[in-house]
Design an enzyme around this catalytic site. Structure first.
Site, PDB file in Angstrom:
ATOM      1  CB  ALA A 100      39.326  49.653  62.270  1.00  0.00           C
ATOM      2  CB  THR A 141      37.764  43.693  68.530  1.00  0.00           C
ATOM      3  OG1 THR A 141      36.683  43.574  69.448  1.00  0.00           O
ATOM      4  CG2 THR A 141      37.300  43.133  67.188  1.00  0.00           C
ATOM      5  CG  ASP A 142      36.357  41.388  73.275  1.00  0.00           C
ATOM      6  OD1 ASP A 142      35.868  42.167  72.431  1.00  0.00           O
ATOM      7  OD2 ASP A 142      36.114  41.469  74.495  1.00  0.00           O
ATOM      8  CD  GLU A 143      32.565  43.970  69.260  1.00  0.00           C
ATOM      9  OE1 GLU A 143      31.932  43.856  68.197  1.00  0.00           O
ATOM     10  OE2 GLU A 143      32.540  44.989  69.958  1.00  0.00           O
ATOM     11  CE1 TYR A 168      35.275  47.140  64.509  1.00  0.00           C
ATOM     12  CE2 TYR A 168      34.204  45.895  66.269  1.00  0.00           C
ATOM     13  CZ  TYR A 168      35.304  46.582  65.779  1.00  0.00           C
ATOM     14  OH  TYR A 168      36.430  46.705  66.553  1.00  0.00           O
ATOM     15  CE  LYS A 172      39.627  45.172  64.104  1.00  0.00           C
ATOM     16  NZ  LYS A 172      40.682  46.178  63.775  1.00  0.00           N
ATOM     17  CG  ASN A 198      40.399  49.947  74.673  1.00  0.00           C
ATOM     18  OD1 ASN A 198      41.517  50.413  74.517  1.00  0.00           O
ATOM     19  ND2 ASN A 198      40.168  48.650  74.547  1.00  0.00           N
ATOM     20  CB  ILE A 209      31.614  55.028  78.706  1.00  0.00           C
ATOM     21  CG1 ILE A 209      31.356  53.664  79.376  1.00  0.00           C
ATOM     22  CG2 ILE A 209      32.131  56.059  79.712  1.00  0.00           C
ATOM     23  CD1 ILE A 209      32.559  53.036  80.063  1.00  0.00           C
ATOM     24  NE  ARG A 211      23.480  57.911  72.183  1.00  0.00           N
ATOM     25  CZ  ARG A 211      22.387  57.244  71.854  1.00  0.00           C
ATOM     26  NH1 ARG A 211      22.349  55.924  71.977  1.00  0.00           N
ATOM     27  NH2 ARG A 211      21.332  57.874  71.385  1.00  0.00           N
ATOM     28  CE1 TYR A 225      21.592  51.839  71.913  1.00  0.00           C
ATOM     29  CE2 TYR A 225      23.037  50.118  71.093  1.00  0.00           C
ATOM     30  CZ  TYR A 225      22.605  51.429  71.068  1.00  0.00           C
ATOM     31  OH  TYR A 225      23.185  52.318  70.209  1.00  0.00           O
ATOM     32  CG  ASP A 290      18.889  44.489  72.318  1.00  0.00           C
ATOM     33  OD1 ASP A 290      19.934  45.166  72.435  1.00  0.00           O
ATOM     34  OD2 ASP A 290      18.768  43.339  72.767  1.00  0.00           O
TER      35      ASP A 290
END
Ligand code: NAD
Ligand code: TDX
Length: 352
Positions: A100, A141-143, A168, A172, A198, A209, A211, A225, A290
Protein backbone atom coordinates in the site's frame (compact mmCIF):
# COMPACT_ATOMS: atom_id res chain seq x y z
CA UNK A 1 -1.01 -30.35 4.30
CA UNK A 2 -2.37 -27.74 1.93
CA UNK A 3 -6.02 -26.89 2.39
CA UNK A 4 -6.67 -25.08 -0.83
CA UNK A 5 -9.58 -22.73 -0.27
CA UNK A 6 -12.61 -23.10 -2.43
CA UNK A 7 -14.59 -20.38 -4.23
CA UNK A 8 -17.68 -20.94 -2.04
CA UNK A 9 -15.52 -19.59 0.73
CA UNK A 10 -16.92 -21.35 3.79
CA UNK A 11 -15.04 -23.41 6.33
CA UNK A 12 -17.58 -26.21 5.97
CA UNK A 13 -15.82 -29.49 5.36
CA UNK A 14 -12.46 -27.87 5.90
CA UNK A 15 -10.05 -28.47 8.73
CA UNK A 16 -9.97 -25.76 11.36
CA UNK A 17 -6.38 -24.88 10.59
CA UNK A 18 -5.39 -23.73 7.12
CA UNK A 19 -1.73 -24.54 6.47
CA UNK A 20 -0.47 -22.72 3.39
CA UNK A 21 2.74 -23.95 1.78
CA UNK A 22 3.26 -21.15 -0.73
CA UNK A 23 2.32 -17.66 0.42
CA UNK A 24 2.55 -14.48 -1.60
CA UNK A 25 3.31 -11.48 0.60
CA UNK A 26 2.63 -8.20 -1.20
CA UNK A 27 4.59 -5.25 0.19
CA UNK A 28 6.96 -7.73 1.86
CA UNK A 29 9.89 -5.30 1.58
CA UNK A 30 8.09 -2.64 3.62
CA UNK A 31 8.00 -2.15 7.38
CA UNK A 32 5.25 -4.54 8.51
CA UNK A 33 5.43 -6.84 5.46
CA UNK A 34 9.13 -7.62 6.03
CA UNK A 35 8.50 -8.23 9.72
CA UNK A 36 5.72 -10.65 8.77
CA UNK A 37 8.03 -12.46 6.31
CA UNK A 38 10.64 -12.90 9.05
CA UNK A 39 7.91 -14.09 11.41
CA UNK A 40 6.66 -16.72 8.93
CA UNK A 41 10.16 -17.98 8.16
CA UNK A 42 10.91 -18.37 11.86
CA UNK A 43 7.57 -19.84 12.91
CA UNK A 44 6.16 -21.77 9.91
CA UNK A 45 8.92 -24.14 8.79
CA UNK A 46 6.97 -25.59 5.84
CA UNK A 47 5.98 -22.31 4.26
CA UNK A 48 7.68 -20.82 1.20
CA UNK A 49 7.24 -17.07 0.88
CA UNK A 50 7.06 -15.15 -2.40
CA UNK A 51 7.43 -11.42 -1.84
CA UNK A 52 5.85 -9.20 -4.49
CA UNK A 53 7.02 -5.62 -3.97
CA UNK A 54 7.48 -2.64 -6.27
CA UNK A 55 10.25 -1.20 -4.09
CA UNK A 56 8.79 2.29 -3.91
CA UNK A 57 10.54 4.86 -1.72
CA UNK A 58 9.07 2.90 1.26
CA UNK A 59 10.32 -0.54 0.20
CA UNK A 60 13.85 -1.71 0.90
CA UNK A 61 15.26 -5.05 -0.23
CA UNK A 62 17.69 -4.90 2.71
CA UNK A 63 14.71 -5.41 5.01
CA UNK A 64 14.83 -9.06 3.90
CA UNK A 65 18.62 -9.47 4.14
CA UNK A 66 19.87 -12.65 5.78
CA UNK A 67 16.70 -14.68 5.28
CA UNK A 68 17.26 -18.17 3.82
CA UNK A 69 17.12 -18.19 0.01
CA UNK A 70 15.45 -21.61 -0.13
CA UNK A 71 12.49 -20.25 1.85
CA UNK A 72 12.04 -16.92 0.09
CA UNK A 73 11.58 -15.71 -3.50
CA UNK A 74 11.68 -11.98 -4.19
CA UNK A 75 9.78 -10.60 -7.19
CA UNK A 76 10.09 -6.91 -7.95
CA UNK A 77 6.80 -5.80 -9.45
CA UNK A 78 3.59 -3.84 -9.19
CA UNK A 79 0.40 -5.28 -7.71
CA UNK A 80 -1.45 -3.48 -10.54
CA UNK A 81 0.38 -5.65 -13.12
CA UNK A 82 -2.34 -8.19 -13.94
CA UNK A 83 -0.15 -10.55 -15.97
CA UNK A 84 2.55 -10.75 -13.31
CA UNK A 85 0.00 -11.12 -10.51
CA UNK A 86 -1.80 -13.93 -12.34
CA UNK A 87 1.44 -15.82 -12.98
CA UNK A 88 2.25 -15.74 -9.25
CA UNK A 89 -1.28 -16.55 -8.07
CA UNK A 90 -1.51 -19.56 -10.37
CA UNK A 91 1.05 -21.28 -8.12
CA UNK A 92 0.13 -20.03 -4.63
CA UNK A 93 -2.13 -21.17 -1.77
CA UNK A 94 -2.52 -17.82 -0.07
CA UNK A 95 -1.80 -14.13 -0.34
CA UNK A 96 -1.23 -11.76 2.55
CA UNK A 97 -1.74 -8.29 1.15
CA UNK A 98 0.33 -5.57 2.84
CA UNK A 99 1.33 -3.52 -0.23
CA UNK A 100 0.00 0.00 0.00
CA UNK A 101 0.86 3.64 -0.05
CA UNK A 102 0.76 4.01 3.73
CA UNK A 103 1.52 7.57 4.83
CA UNK A 104 -1.29 10.05 5.57
CA UNK A 105 0.79 13.18 4.98
CA UNK A 106 1.85 11.95 1.53
CA UNK A 107 -1.78 11.19 0.67
CA UNK A 108 -2.74 14.78 1.50
CA UNK A 109 0.06 16.17 -0.69
CA UNK A 110 -0.71 13.80 -3.62
CA UNK A 111 -3.53 11.23 -3.44
CA UNK A 112 -2.83 9.81 -6.90
CA UNK A 113 -0.62 6.77 -6.07
CA UNK A 114 -2.94 5.95 -3.15
CA UNK A 115 -5.89 5.47 -5.50
CA UNK A 116 -3.82 3.39 -7.86
CA UNK A 117 -2.02 1.07 -5.44
CA UNK A 118 -4.56 0.82 -2.62
CA UNK A 119 -7.71 0.55 -4.75
CA UNK A 120 -6.72 -0.61 -8.24
CA UNK A 121 -3.94 -2.83 -6.85
CA UNK A 122 -6.27 -4.56 -4.41
CA UNK A 123 -8.80 -5.06 -7.22
CA UNK A 124 -6.13 -6.65 -9.43
CA UNK A 125 -5.15 -9.07 -6.66
CA UNK A 126 -8.79 -9.96 -5.90
CA UNK A 127 -9.45 -10.81 -9.53
CA UNK A 128 -6.44 -13.13 -9.57
CA UNK A 129 -7.55 -14.72 -6.27
CA UNK A 130 -10.97 -15.31 -7.79
CA UNK A 131 -9.47 -16.91 -10.89
CA UNK A 132 -7.12 -19.25 -9.02
CA UNK A 133 -9.03 -19.88 -5.76
CA UNK A 134 -6.31 -18.34 -3.60
CA UNK A 135 -6.99 -17.62 0.08
CA UNK A 136 -6.78 -13.84 0.57
CA UNK A 137 -5.83 -12.05 3.79
CA UNK A 138 -6.23 -8.29 3.51
CA UNK A 139 -4.18 -6.12 5.88
CA UNK A 140 -5.98 -2.92 6.74
CA UNK A 141 -6.05 -0.16 9.31
CA UNK A 142 -8.21 1.14 12.14
CA UNK A 143 -8.24 4.49 10.33
CA UNK A 144 -11.13 3.26 8.17
CA UNK A 145 -13.36 3.93 11.21
CA UNK A 146 -12.42 7.62 11.40
CA UNK A 147 -11.68 8.93 14.87
CA UNK A 148 -13.05 9.05 18.41
CA UNK A 149 -13.27 12.03 20.77
CA UNK A 150 -10.70 12.19 23.57
CA UNK A 151 -13.43 11.94 26.22
CA UNK A 152 -15.33 9.12 24.48
CA UNK A 153 -15.00 5.92 26.55
CA UNK A 154 -15.74 3.70 23.53
CA UNK A 155 -13.30 1.92 21.23
CA UNK A 156 -13.57 0.69 17.63
CA UNK A 157 -15.09 -2.76 17.14
CA UNK A 158 -15.72 -4.85 14.03
CA UNK A 159 -19.19 -3.25 13.92
CA UNK A 160 -18.06 0.39 13.95
CA UNK A 161 -19.24 2.38 10.93
CA UNK A 162 -16.74 3.28 8.21
CA UNK A 163 -15.90 7.02 8.43
CA UNK A 164 -12.44 7.52 6.88
CA UNK A 165 -10.98 11.04 7.05
CA UNK A 166 -7.92 11.21 4.78
CA UNK A 167 -7.16 10.24 1.19
CA UNK A 168 -5.05 7.39 2.64
CA UNK A 169 -7.74 6.02 4.95
CA UNK A 170 -10.49 6.42 2.36
CA UNK A 171 -8.52 4.33 -0.14
CA UNK A 172 -7.94 1.69 2.55
CA UNK A 173 -11.69 1.76 3.31
CA UNK A 174 -12.40 1.33 -0.41
CA UNK A 175 -10.05 -1.65 -0.53
CA UNK A 176 -11.80 -3.26 2.46
CA UNK A 177 -15.13 -2.84 0.65
CA UNK A 178 -13.77 -4.47 -2.50
CA UNK A 179 -12.49 -7.42 -0.47
CA UNK A 180 -15.88 -7.87 1.24
CA UNK A 181 -17.74 -7.63 -2.08
CA UNK A 182 -15.46 -10.17 -3.79
CA UNK A 183 -16.23 -12.57 -0.95
CA UNK A 184 -19.98 -12.05 -0.98
CA UNK A 185 -20.45 -11.97 -4.76
CA UNK A 186 -17.77 -14.36 -5.99
CA UNK A 187 -17.05 -16.38 -2.84
CA UNK A 188 -13.36 -15.43 -2.74
CA UNK A 189 -12.10 -16.90 0.56
CA UNK A 190 -11.04 -13.79 2.43
CA UNK A 191 -10.23 -12.52 5.89
CA UNK A 192 -9.55 -8.89 6.85
CA UNK A 193 -7.62 -7.38 9.75
CA UNK A 194 -7.71 -3.74 10.83
CA UNK A 195 -4.78 -2.89 13.06
CA UNK A 196 -3.78 0.18 15.06
CA UNK A 197 -0.47 2.12 14.84
CA UNK A 198 2.60 -0.13 14.63
CA UNK A 199 6.07 0.64 15.92
CA UNK A 200 9.38 -1.23 15.86
CA UNK A 201 12.48 -1.80 13.71
CA UNK A 202 12.55 -1.06 9.95
CA UNK A 203 9.76 1.55 10.05
CA UNK A 204 10.25 4.28 7.44
CA UNK A 205 11.58 7.50 8.96
CA UNK A 206 8.64 9.53 7.63
CA UNK A 207 6.47 8.00 10.40
CA UNK A 208 6.09 9.67 13.82
CA UNK A 209 8.33 7.59 16.12
CA UNK A 210 11.30 7.00 13.77
CA UNK A 211 11.11 10.59 12.49
CA UNK A 212 11.61 11.94 16.00
CA UNK A 213 14.37 9.44 16.89
CA UNK A 214 16.30 10.21 13.71
CA UNK A 215 15.74 13.97 14.12
CA UNK A 216 17.43 13.76 17.51
CA UNK A 217 20.24 11.59 16.08
CA UNK A 218 20.92 14.17 13.34
CA UNK A 219 20.77 17.22 15.60
CA UNK A 220 17.30 18.36 14.52
CA UNK A 221 14.37 19.17 16.73
CA UNK A 222 11.49 16.68 16.92
CA UNK A 223 8.26 18.03 15.40
CA UNK A 224 4.87 17.78 17.07
CA UNK A 225 1.67 18.48 15.12
CA UNK A 226 -1.14 20.66 16.48
CA UNK A 227 -1.64 20.51 20.25
CA UNK A 228 0.09 17.12 20.55
CA UNK A 229 -2.92 15.58 22.28
CA UNK A 230 -3.97 13.25 19.44
CA UNK A 231 -4.06 9.67 20.68
CA UNK A 232 -2.73 6.63 18.84
CA UNK A 233 -3.15 3.01 20.03
CA UNK A 234 0.40 1.63 19.72
CA UNK A 235 1.18 -2.02 19.00
CA UNK A 236 4.57 -3.63 18.45
CA UNK A 237 4.96 -4.85 14.86
CA UNK A 238 5.80 -8.41 16.00
CA UNK A 239 2.45 -8.66 17.78
CA UNK A 240 0.75 -7.54 14.55
CA UNK A 241 2.59 -10.23 12.54
CA UNK A 242 1.61 -12.98 14.98
CA UNK A 243 -2.03 -11.86 14.81
CA UNK A 244 -2.07 -11.84 11.00
CA UNK A 245 -0.66 -15.38 10.88
CA UNK A 246 -3.28 -16.56 13.36
CA UNK A 247 -6.11 -14.99 11.34
CA UNK A 248 -4.76 -16.40 8.06
CA UNK A 249 -4.47 -19.91 9.43
CA UNK A 250 -7.38 -20.07 11.90
CA UNK A 251 -9.70 -17.15 11.15
CA UNK A 252 -13.18 -17.78 9.78
CA UNK A 253 -13.61 -17.08 6.08
CA UNK A 254 -15.40 -13.79 5.36
CA UNK A 255 -14.63 -12.36 8.82
CA UNK A 256 -12.95 -9.16 9.94
CA UNK A 257 -10.74 -9.01 13.06
CA UNK A 258 -9.49 -5.88 14.80
CA UNK A 259 -5.91 -6.00 16.08
CA UNK A 260 -4.78 -3.76 18.95
CA UNK A 261 -2.82 -4.07 22.18
CA UNK A 262 -4.44 -1.49 24.50
CA UNK A 263 -1.59 0.93 23.84
CA UNK A 264 -3.37 4.30 23.83
CA UNK A 265 -1.01 7.26 24.30
CA UNK A 266 -1.05 10.86 23.16
CA UNK A 267 1.68 12.10 20.84
CA UNK A 268 3.11 14.52 23.42
CA UNK A 269 3.65 11.69 25.93
CA UNK A 270 5.27 9.46 23.29
CA UNK A 271 7.58 12.26 22.18
CA UNK A 272 8.58 13.04 25.79
CA UNK A 273 9.35 9.33 26.35
CA UNK A 274 11.61 9.37 23.28
CA UNK A 275 13.38 12.52 24.47
CA UNK A 276 13.80 11.13 28.00
CA UNK A 277 15.11 7.79 26.74
CA UNK A 278 17.62 9.60 24.53
CA UNK A 279 18.89 11.79 27.40
CA UNK A 280 17.29 15.01 26.11
CA UNK A 281 15.24 17.76 27.74
CA UNK A 282 11.55 16.69 27.48
CA UNK A 283 10.63 20.15 26.11
CA UNK A 284 13.31 20.19 23.44
CA UNK A 285 11.02 19.96 20.37
CA UNK A 286 9.15 22.24 17.91
CA UNK A 287 5.39 22.65 17.74
CA UNK A 288 4.45 22.66 14.04
CA UNK A 289 1.21 23.24 12.17
CA UNK A 290 -1.46 20.59 12.38
CA UNK A 291 -2.24 17.96 9.72
CA UNK A 292 -5.43 18.86 7.78
CA UNK A 293 -8.29 16.60 8.91
CA UNK A 294 -6.06 15.16 11.66
CA UNK A 295 -7.83 12.23 13.37
CA UNK A 296 -8.10 12.87 17.11
CA UNK A 297 -8.03 9.44 18.67
CA UNK A 298 -7.88 5.77 17.65
CA UNK A 299 -8.65 2.94 20.08
CA UNK A 300 -9.15 -0.76 19.33
CA UNK A 301 -11.29 -3.30 21.12
CA UNK A 302 -9.59 -6.61 20.19
CA UNK A 303 -12.03 -8.83 22.13
CA UNK A 304 -13.05 -10.86 19.06
CA UNK A 305 -9.45 -11.75 18.16
CA UNK A 306 -8.69 -12.64 21.77
CA UNK A 307 -11.79 -14.69 22.52
CA UNK A 308 -12.25 -16.46 19.16
CA UNK A 309 -8.61 -17.06 18.24
CA UNK A 310 -6.80 -16.77 21.59
CA UNK A 311 -4.39 -14.02 20.45
CA UNK A 312 -2.44 -12.09 23.10
CA UNK A 313 0.22 -9.40 22.56
CA UNK A 314 3.69 -10.22 23.90
CA UNK A 315 5.19 -6.71 23.82
CA UNK A 316 3.01 -5.15 26.52
CA UNK A 317 5.69 -2.83 27.98
CA UNK A 318 5.62 0.17 25.61
CA UNK A 319 8.64 1.88 27.18
CA UNK A 320 10.77 -1.27 26.77
CA UNK A 321 9.63 -1.62 23.14
CA UNK A 322 10.39 2.06 22.52
CA UNK A 323 13.88 1.70 24.02
CA UNK A 324 14.73 -1.26 21.80
CA UNK A 325 13.34 0.64 18.78
CA UNK A 326 15.56 3.64 19.62
CA UNK A 327 18.54 1.27 19.94
CA UNK A 328 17.76 -0.22 16.52
CA UNK A 329 17.87 3.22 14.84
CA UNK A 330 21.11 4.05 16.67
CA UNK A 331 22.69 0.76 15.56
CA UNK A 332 21.38 0.87 11.98
CA UNK A 333 22.24 4.39 10.88
CA UNK A 334 23.25 3.32 7.33
CA UNK A 335 19.74 1.88 6.87
CA UNK A 336 18.07 5.31 7.23
CA UNK A 337 20.66 8.08 6.92
CA UNK A 338 20.55 8.27 3.10
CA UNK A 339 16.77 8.90 3.24
CA UNK A 340 16.82 11.55 5.95
CA UNK A 341 17.45 14.67 3.89
CA UNK A 342 14.81 13.88 1.25
CA UNK A 343 12.25 12.92 3.91
CA UNK A 344 12.72 16.19 5.80
CA UNK A 345 12.68 18.18 2.55
CA UNK A 346 9.19 16.78 1.88
CA UNK A 347 8.09 17.91 5.34
CA UNK A 348 9.68 21.35 4.89
CA UNK A 349 7.61 21.83 1.74
CA UNK A 350 4.36 21.33 3.68
CA UNK A 351 5.36 23.21 6.82
CA UNK A 352 5.50 20.11 9.00
P1 NAD B 1 5.22 0.68 4.16
O1 NAD B 1 4.92 1.97 3.46
O2 NAD B 1 6.37 0.60 5.10
O3 NAD B 1 5.42 -0.48 3.08
C1 NAD B 1 4.62 -0.60 1.94
C2 NAD B 1 5.30 -1.57 0.97
O4 NAD B 1 4.44 -1.74 -0.17
C3 NAD B 1 6.64 -1.07 0.45
O5 NAD B 1 7.60 -2.12 0.49
C4 NAD B 1 6.35 -0.67 -1.00
O6 NAD B 1 7.47 -0.81 -1.87
C5 NAD B 1 5.23 -1.65 -1.35
N1 NAD B 1 4.38 -1.14 -2.43
C6 NAD B 1 3.79 0.09 -2.52
N2 NAD B 1 3.11 0.17 -3.67
C7 NAD B 1 3.22 -1.02 -4.31
C8 NAD B 1 2.72 -1.54 -5.53
N3 NAD B 1 1.93 -0.81 -6.34
N4 NAD B 1 3.03 -2.82 -5.87
C9 NAD B 1 3.83 -3.56 -5.06
N5 NAD B 1 4.34 -3.12 -3.91
C10 NAD B 1 4.05 -1.87 -3.53
O7 NAD B 1 3.85 0.29 4.88
P2 NAD B 1 3.60 -0.40 6.31
O8 NAD B 1 3.58 0.62 7.34
O9 NAD B 1 4.49 -1.58 6.43
O10 NAD B 1 2.08 -0.89 6.09
C11 NAD B 1 1.82 -2.14 5.47
C12 NAD B 1 0.33 -2.37 5.42
O11 NAD B 1 -0.21 -2.35 6.74
C13 NAD B 1 -0.45 -1.30 4.64
O12 NAD B 1 -1.47 -1.94 3.93
C14 NAD B 1 -1.03 -0.40 5.72
O13 NAD B 1 -2.23 0.20 5.29
C15 NAD B 1 -1.27 -1.41 6.82
N6 NAD B 1 -1.25 -0.86 8.20
C16 NAD B 1 -0.17 -0.13 8.63
C17 NAD B 1 -0.13 0.33 9.94
C18 NAD B 1 1.04 1.11 10.47
O14 NAD B 1 1.01 1.53 11.63
N7 NAD B 1 2.11 1.30 9.71
C19 NAD B 1 -1.20 0.04 10.80
C20 NAD B 1 -2.30 -0.69 10.31
C21 NAD B 1 -2.30 -1.15 9.01
O1 TDX C 1 6.38 14.53 12.67
C1 TDX C 1 5.26 14.15 13.05
N1 TDX C 1 4.68 14.75 14.14
C2 TDX C 1 3.48 14.39 14.62
O2 TDX C 1 3.00 14.98 15.61
C3 TDX C 1 4.55 13.06 12.41
C4 TDX C 1 5.15 12.37 11.22
C5 TDX C 1 3.34 12.69 12.94
N2 TDX C 1 2.79 13.33 14.00
C6 TDX C 1 1.52 12.86 14.57
C7 TDX C 1 0.40 12.60 13.60
C8 TDX C 1 -0.34 11.44 14.23
O3 TDX C 1 -1.25 11.93 15.21
O4 TDX C 1 1.82 11.56 15.13
C9 TDX C 1 0.74 10.64 14.94
C10 TDX C 1 1.23 9.43 14.16
O5 TDX C 1 1.51 9.86 12.85
P1 TDX C 1 1.95 8.83 11.68
O6 TDX C 1 3.17 8.11 12.11
O7 TDX C 1 1.99 9.61 10.41
O8 TDX C 1 0.77 7.77 11.73
P2 TDX C 1 -0.81 7.87 11.47
O9 TDX C 1 -1.18 9.02 10.63
O10 TDX C 1 -1.48 7.71 12.82
O11 TDX C 1 -1.03 6.52 10.60
C11 TDX C 1 -0.30 5.31 10.92
O12 TDX C 1 -1.12 4.40 11.60
C12 TDX C 1 -2.16 3.78 10.88
C13 TDX C 1 0.26 4.65 9.67
O13 TDX C 1 1.07 5.59 8.97
C14 TDX C 1 -0.83 4.13 8.78
O14 TDX C 1 -0.28 3.41 7.68
C15 TDX C 1 -1.68 3.18 9.59
O15 TDX C 1 -2.78 2.78 8.82
Amino acid sequence: MIRRSQPQGTLEGFEKVFVPEKIIVTGGAGFIGSNFVRWVIENAPNAHVVVLDKLTYAGNINNLAGLPEDRLTFVKGDICDKELVESLFSEADAVVHFAAESHNDNSIANPDPFLRTNVEGTYTLLEAARKYGVRFHHVSTDEVYGDLALDDPSKFTEDSPYRPSSPYSSTKAASDMLVRAWHRTYGVPITISNCSNNYGAYQHIEKFIPRQITNILTGKHPKLYGDGLNVRDWIHVEDHSAAVWLILTQGAIGETYLIGADGEKNNLDVLRSILRNMGKDPDDFDWVKDRPGHDRRYAIDATKLKTELGWRPIHTDFDAGLKSTIDWYIENKPWWLGEKEATEAKYDATGH
